[in-house]
Design an enzyme around this catalytic site. Sequence first.
Site, PDB file in Angstrom:
ATOM      1  N   HIS A  85       0.894  -1.167   0.000  1.00 17.98           N
ATOM      2  CA  HIS A  85       0.000   0.000   0.000  1.00 17.98           C
ATOM      3  C   HIS A  85       0.930   1.214   0.000  1.00 17.98           C
ATOM      4  O   HIS A  85       1.589   1.500   1.001  1.00 17.98           O
ATOM      5  CB  HIS A  85      -0.881  -0.043   1.253  1.00 17.98           C
ATOM      6  CG  HIS A  85      -1.663   1.208   1.506  1.00 17.98           C
ATOM      7  ND1 HIS A  85      -3.040   1.247   1.450  1.00 17.98           N
ATOM      8  CD2 HIS A  85      -1.279   2.469   1.831  1.00 17.98           C
ATOM      9  CE1 HIS A  85      -3.458   2.483   1.728  1.00 17.98           C
ATOM     10  NE2 HIS A  85      -2.407   3.238   1.971  1.00 17.98           N
TER      11      HIS A  85
ATOM     12  N   ASP B  41     -10.375  -4.011  -4.408  1.00 20.95           N
ATOM     13  CA  ASP B  41     -10.209  -3.322  -3.122  1.00 20.95           C
ATOM     14  C   ASP B  41     -11.576  -3.173  -2.424  1.00 20.95           C
ATOM     15  O   ASP B  41     -11.865  -2.161  -1.789  1.00 20.95           O
ATOM     16  CB  ASP B  41      -9.527  -1.955  -3.291  1.00 20.95           C
ATOM     17  CG  ASP B  41      -8.965  -1.423  -1.978  1.00 20.95           C
ATOM     18  OD1 ASP B  41      -9.093  -2.110  -0.945  1.00 20.95           O
ATOM     19  OD2 ASP B  41      -8.402  -0.308  -1.988  1.00 20.95           O
TER      20      ASP B  41
HETATM   21 ZN    ZN Z   1      -7.298  -2.443   0.394  1.00 17.21          ZN
END
Ligand code: ZN
Length: 431
Positions: free
Chosen positions: A183, A309
């Site tokens: 991330h 996501d």
């Molecule tokens: Zn995520």
Amino acid sequence: MRILIRGARLIDPGFLDGRMDVLIQDARVADIQPEGVIKVPTGNDITIYEAAGYILTPGLIDMHVHFREPGQEYKETIASGCRAAAAGGFTAVCTMPNTRPVNDNGQITRFILSQASKACGVRVYPVGAISKSLDGKSLSEFGELKDAGAVAVTDDGKPVTNSLMMRRAMEYAGGLGLPVISHCEDMDLAHGGSMNEGTVATRMGLQGIPNAAETIMVLRDIALCELTGAKLHIAHVSTRESVRAIREAKRCGIAVTAETAPHYFTLTEDAVRDYSTHAKMNPPLRTQQDVDAICEGLRDGTLDVIATDHAPHSPVEKDVEFDNAANGIIGLETSLALGLRLVESGVLSLTGLIEKMSTRPAGILRLTSGLKIGSPADITVIDPDRVWTVNAGQFQSIGRNTPFDGWTLKGKAVLTMVNGVIVFDQRPKAE
Ligand SMILES: [Zn+2]
């Protein structure tokens, strides 16, 4: 129990594309032949599906979802998440570790797998945490996570800010053959922003997040990937500069792969204009220039994977002022149709789309996939012409937080099969 699916256009990237009959027996693909070649078997244990006009593909895989179990079952359980996946055409998902408690040890990984085994049948591959409790300070036991069934490690939702820590994570994971999913966010530069930095944010009086907040970390992690030789996968790419950096890294032979999500190739920051918290996510929606670069990255192979996501939240987190709203949207039940828009607009071929939603994620995570005789019967059947209107109220997901509610989309999974078992069936009823 045998199932014969007849006359669909079978697409298995790099292997097959044509009208085929597929016979499924004992959870496996028993035979694949050009249409009409397989003699229709007789017996009570055979079901025949006429699938002319449909597309049959290896089961879709979403390598980036957030199911909220354990800890926040009011947002999504593993069972509800699996039903949403099946309805979206997915036969397998990878669950991110930011549950409560965090999936940073074998016990939680085993709990997730045990809950998954009681769900509808969609395969769940847990991803373990890089750091204990996602604190960014001490590494989890990757060996223990892997032994329990984790297929990668990540602190997704948060960056690993300490570069030495990320180096150690890559060295440790690399030794075990686990990909590190990153991330990418420079938290200082993001500075608590709630949308893309630019004139729209200024006009709306919101703190913006510059593209560089993502790209700086993409560049750092590429450097660490080169240093360690580990496998790095960049999550949810949203900026044109990140696409450029990943393209260059791949050109240099660095072992980096990357994903983007449907919202990043479908929406711009304009979706935030009415302060809709259903368009608030991290990284934020960007500009048309970024959308164009994401599409180009998908087209030229810089971006390997489309992942959702999928991030369910309840109204408690979303029906609040924009600044205070939680980040993220759900995606499992709209991803395929949004992906098909890329085929419609000529960004991807149909085969290219299936590759990014099935065989590439499988390759990155070393999961079995593909339709070969003898392989597990994980199959998605798609009606490419089905026009439907998104109604979040009818989603299988507990989450309702989607910016696509009310959109008219074209193309839908109509049959999802895992290991020869039908987990979703929405074919038109026979007359
Ligand atoms: Zn995520």
